[in-house]
Each structure stands twice: as structure tokens, then as C-alpha cells.
Design a protein around this motif. Structure first.
Motif, PDB file in Angstrom:
ATOM      1  N   GLU A  64       0.838  -1.181   0.000  1.00 60.43           N
ATOM      2  CA  GLU A  64       0.000   0.000   0.000  1.00 60.43           C
ATOM      3  C   GLU A  64       0.882   1.243   0.000  1.00 60.43           C
ATOM      4  N   LEU A  65       0.468   2.232  -0.760  1.00 60.43           N
ATOM      5  CA  LEU A  65       1.247   3.459  -0.888  1.00 60.43           C
ATOM      6  C   LEU A  65       0.929   4.427   0.252  1.00 60.43           C
ATOM      7  N   THR A  66       1.945   5.181   0.655  1.00 60.99           N
ATOM      8  CA  THR A  66       1.730   6.235   1.638  1.00 60.99           C
ATOM      9  C   THR A  66       1.049   7.418   0.951  1.00 60.99           C
ATOM     10  N   ALA A  67       0.547   8.351   1.732  1.00 67.38           N
ATOM     11  CA  ALA A  67      -0.125   9.526   1.161  1.00 67.38           C
ATOM     12  C   ALA A  67       0.803  10.328   0.241  1.00 67.38           C
ATOM     13  N   PRO A  68       2.063  10.611   0.638  1.00 65.75           N
ATOM     14  CA  PRO A  68       2.947  11.349  -0.278  1.00 65.75           C
ATOM     15  C   PRO A  68       3.275  10.569  -1.554  1.00 65.75           C
ATOM     16  N   GLU A  69       3.406   9.244  -1.441  1.00 70.13           N
ATOM     17  CA  GLU A  69       3.664   8.427  -2.635  1.00 70.13           C
ATOM     18  C   GLU A  69       2.459   8.463  -3.567  1.00 70.13           C
ATOM     19  N   LEU A  70       1.279   8.345  -2.990  1.00 71.08           N
ATOM     20  CA  LEU A  70       0.053   8.393  -3.786  1.00 71.08           C
ATOM     21  C   LEU A  70      -0.100   9.755  -4.455  1.00 71.08           C
ATOM     22  N   GLU A  71       0.250  10.820  -3.748  1.00 72.00           N
ATOM     23  CA  GLU A  71       0.176  12.157  -4.331  1.00 72.00           C
ATOM     24  C   GLU A  71       1.144  12.296  -5.508  1.00 72.00           C
TER      25      GLU A  71
END
Length: 135
Positions: free
Chosen positions: A1-8
Motif C-alpha cells: 500500500e502506498l503512503t499519502a505522499p507516494e500516492l500524491e
């Protein structure tokens, strides 16, 4: 699962594709290849255009926020891990994401390099990320 900054970072990358009409260009090149399918240079040009589109969108994402280059690099490695774990020989997004192991390494190296396209920084960080992901 991606972190919020990675997803952004991934979202910024993908929005850059949409902003620049990359799906339309991909369709246009696919149609052109139907006409000149026998011409090897046309296939090379298509691959190069796809690679350049990925590099361009990577550059947009890396400039979007401090640390976005590392976040996008991590997201690329996580996506490669996901593809590897699925043991799926052909996943449509796989080719665009990396176009082979060397494509993934090249993209991560560009992202972690000091200036992007013509980075001369050693690829130790990129190779380390990929080695961990694929081990």
C-alpha cells in the motif's frame, strides 16, 4: 500500500499524462503502426515516445513537492513488487510503468539524480531500491 505522499506523487504523474493528452497520442501511434507495421523504425519510435512521455511526467511529479522524487521512486518500486508478486506475464500498466527491468532502473535513477534527464549521480540508491524490491 502506498503512503499519502507516494500516492500524491503518482497522482501528479498521472495527471500530467492526462494534461498532455498522452492517451490520445498513444492511440494515434497505435493507428499509425497499423499502417506501417512492417517498419521497425516505427516500433522504435513508438517505444521512444512512450519512454519520453514517462520521463516528462516523472519530471513534473518530481518538481511538484519537496521529496516527491523519492516518493515516486518508492511508488514505482512498490508497483514493480506488486507486479512481481502477481506472477502476471502481461499487465497493461506494466509496460508503460517500466518497459522492462532496465526501464524501471532508468526511471528511478533519473528521479533520484540531481537534474533528471542527464543525471551523472551514481545509481547506488536506485539499484539498492530495485535489489530490495526484487529479492
Amino acid at each position: 500500500e502506498l503512503t499519502a505522499p507516494e500516492l500524491e506523487a503518482v497522482l501528479v504523474h498521472e495527471l500530467a499524462h492526462a494534461r498532455d493528452h498522452d492517451p490520445a497520442w498513444a492511440l494515434a501511434t497505435a493507428i499509425a503502426l497499423r499502417v506501417v507495421f512492417w517498419q521497425p523504425l516505427a516500433w522504435l519510435a513508438r517505444r521512444r515516445l512512450a519512454t519520453l512521455a514517462e520521463f516528462r511526467c516523472d519530471d513534473v511529479a518530481r518538481r511538484s513537492a519537496p521529496g516527491a522524487d523519492l516518493c515516486l521512486s518508492r511508488a514505482l518500486v512498490r508497483a514493480a513488487e506488486w507486479l512481481r508478486d502477481r506472477h502476471t506475464p502481461t499487465v497493461p500498466c506494466g509496460h508503460a510503468m517500466a518497459s522492462g527491468p532496465s526501464g524501471l532502473a532508468r526511471r528511478v535513477h533519473r528521479l533520484l539524480g540531481p537534474s533528471g534527464a542527464n543525471s551523472t549521480r551514481p545509481a547506488k540508491a536506485a539499484l539498492s531500491l530495485i535489489a530490495v524490491a526484487l529479492s
